[in-house]
Write a protein that holds these residues in place. Structure first.
Motif, PDB file in Angstrom:
ATOM      1  N   GLU A   1      42.771   5.196  73.159  1.00 31.99           N
ATOM      2  CA  GLU A   1      42.259   5.507  71.889  1.00 31.99           C
ATOM      3  C   GLU A   1      43.784   5.808  70.539  1.00 31.99           C
ATOM      4  OE1 GLU A   1      40.446   9.018  73.769  1.00 31.99           O
ATOM      5  OE2 GLU A   1      42.581  10.477  73.342  1.00 31.99           O
ATOM      6  N   ALA A   2      43.051   6.439  69.517  1.00 36.05           N
ATOM      7  CA  ALA A   2      44.234   6.280  68.588  1.00 36.05           C
ATOM      8  C   ALA A   2      45.266   7.937  68.919  1.00 36.05           C
ATOM      9  CB  ALA A   2      43.431   6.292  67.099  1.00 36.05           C
TER      10      ALA A   2
ATOM     11  N   ALA B   1      47.262   8.252  71.663  1.00 36.23           N
ATOM     12  CA  ALA B   1      46.942   8.830  72.953  1.00 36.23           C
ATOM     13  C   ALA B   1      48.909   8.536  73.418  1.00 36.23           C
ATOM     14  CB  ALA B   1      46.064   7.776  73.860  1.00 36.23           C
ATOM     15  N   LEU B   2      49.340   7.295  72.870  1.00 37.77           N
ATOM     16  CA  LEU B   2      50.675   7.213  73.525  1.00 37.77           C
ATOM     17  C   LEU B   2      51.433   8.017  72.268  1.00 37.77           C
ATOM     18  CD1 LEU B   2      53.101   5.556  75.146  1.00 37.77           C
ATOM     19  CD2 LEU B   2      52.745   3.774  72.804  1.00 37.77           C
ATOM     20  N   PHE B   3      51.618   8.569  71.259  1.00 40.63           N
ATOM     21  CA  PHE B   3      52.146   9.139  70.177  1.00 40.63           C
ATOM     22  C   PHE B   3      52.456  10.304  70.800  1.00 40.63           C
ATOM     23  CE2 PHE B   3      52.100  11.964  67.193  1.00 40.63           C
ATOM     24  CZ  PHE B   3      54.038  12.172  66.479  1.00 40.63           C
ATOM     25  N   LYS B   4      51.089  10.640  71.619  1.00 43.03           N
ATOM     26  CA  LYS B   4      51.382  12.195  71.951  1.00 43.03           C
ATOM     27  C   LYS B   4      52.664  12.293  73.250  1.00 43.03           C
ATOM     28  CE  LYS B   4      46.348  13.404  71.441  1.00 43.03           C
ATOM     29  NZ  LYS B   4      45.038  13.820  72.474  1.00 43.03           N
ATOM     30  N   VAL B   5      52.913  11.533  73.741  1.00 43.28           N
ATOM     31  CA  VAL B   5      53.626  11.027  74.623  1.00 43.28           C
ATOM     32  C   VAL B   5      55.142  11.370  74.089  1.00 43.28           C
ATOM     33  CG1 VAL B   5      54.415   9.271  76.557  1.00 43.28           C
ATOM     34  CG2 VAL B   5      52.542   9.950  76.590  1.00 43.28           C
ATOM     35  N   LEU B   6      55.238  10.136  73.402  1.00 45.42           N
ATOM     36  CA  LEU B   6      56.439  10.548  72.322  1.00 45.42           C
ATOM     37  C   LEU B   6      56.901  11.715  72.475  1.00 45.42           C
ATOM     38  CD1 LEU B   6      56.295   6.573  71.055  1.00 45.42           C
ATOM     39  CD2 LEU B   6      56.866   7.606  73.345  1.00 45.42           C
TER      40      LEU B   6
ATOM     41  N   ASP C   1      42.368  -4.742  77.101  1.00 46.41           N
ATOM     42  CA  ASP C   1      43.193  -3.845  76.796  1.00 46.41           C
ATOM     43  C   ASP C   1      43.365  -2.465  76.733  1.00 46.41           C
ATOM     44  OD1 ASP C   1      42.003  -5.788  74.308  1.00 46.41           O
ATOM     45  OD2 ASP C   1      40.049  -4.919  73.551  1.00 46.41           O
ATOM     46  N   GLU C   2      43.902  -2.746  78.074  1.00 42.54           N
ATOM     47  CA  GLU C   2      44.341  -0.991  78.498  1.00 42.54           C
ATOM     48  C   GLU C   2      46.010  -1.870  78.988  1.00 42.54           C
ATOM     49  OE1 GLU C   2      42.187   1.084  81.207  1.00 42.54           O
ATOM     50  OE2 GLU C   2      40.371   1.103  80.511  1.00 42.54           O
TER      51      GLU C   2
END
Length: 283
Positions: free
Chosen positions: A205-206, A208-213, A236-237
């Motif tokens: 989802e939009a 998602a990775l940014f939250k980790v970074l 797509d995973e």
């Protein structure tokens, strides 16, 4: 009681870049366990026929060695160290062979690709790819080939008694490969780590990775590498393989707790000391 030399599994044979990496990390007093594939190095470690394995994971010119990431996760041996090896490639043949006698050059495909300028200057030379740089050098010595030369490192020339016809034929002189050191859980020695290799998945989802970074940023954690790999059987995973570095252990500990809420299938592949070239060169 005499301490047993560490048995180190490498892909390739004596004098390969993997053995050079092992020497840089452990010193010269090791027993090298030659393997025909990366998978076999893991099998040797699993069977107790090696104490450690050394595996190339990326080259700063050719990029990541993607199949090796799958091996990391499927065998789940902890990463306990890393080492960077400058890739210096030399043209070598039997003593007394003149350059004019050469018709064929043989080496590993990656080494060949890293010498484009040399081959552009010598389009008449036939190129033969092989599985290992050092094995090419050994074959020239064993078969006494006078029309064939190998591209390999200084160690191969020394061990297989070959003459270097041209030095440093690699196109980019700042060429290096990063190697990981792995062992069994039983062999892990607790040290003060300042680098870790992690693997995780995030929601598709939009943001998602940014939250980790963002967690890494808040805790002043430097992310030195990120590599994505598709999750088998799931469209797509992706799995994300991430290397992080820190100055204060508390920041790292808080960052791990912080990202757990945003990730799943989270794995710590290893916590270790980041590579310091000055220490390695003084071994």
């Amino acid at each position: 009681m005499e301490t047993q030399k560490p048995r180190v599994a490498i892909q390739g044979i004596r004098a390969s870049f993997h053995e050079e990496a092992a020497f840089r990390f452990f010193g010269n007093d090791i027993t090298t366990v030659e393997c025909t594939s990366f998978k076999q190095t893991f099998e040797k470690l699993k069977a107790g026929e090696a104490d450690y394995l050394v595996m190339a994971i990326e080259n700063n010119i050719a990029g990541s060695i993607l199949p090796n990431y799958n091996l990391l996760l499927s065998y789940n041996f902890p990463v306990v160290g890393e080492v960077y090896v400058p890739i210096q490639l030399h043209l070598m043949g039997l003593p007394g062979v003149a350059f004019e006698q050469i018709t064929t050059v043989t080496s590993h495909p990656m080494a060949i690709r890293q010498c484009d300028d040399f081959f552009n200057d010598h389009p008449n030379l036939k190129v033969v790819e092989s599985s290992d740089t050092a094995a090419c050098a050994k074959r020239i010595r064993d078969e006494q080939l006078t029309d064939t030369v190998a591209i390999a490192n200084n160690l191969a020339a020394r061990i297989y008694d070959l003459q270097i016809l041209e030095r440093r034929i690699e196109s980019n002189k700042k060429n290096f490969t990063r190697f990981l050191i792995m062992t069994t859980q039983e062999n892990v020695q607790k040290t003060a780590a300042d680098k870790a290799s992690l693997c995780f998945e995030v929601r598709n989802e939009a943001g998602a990775l940014f939250k980790v970074l963002e967690v890494f940023k808040e805790e002043n954690i430097n992310m030195s590498k990120i590599q994505s790999m598709p999750v088998l059987g799931k469209r797509d995973e992706y799995k994300f393989y991430v290397d992080v570095e820190w100055e204060a252990q508390g920041n790292y500990d808080r960052a791990l707790r912080g990202i757990l809420k945003f990730t799943h299938n989270f794995n710590i592949l290893g916590e270790y000391k980041r590579y310091e070239e000055e220490e390695s060169e003084s071994r």
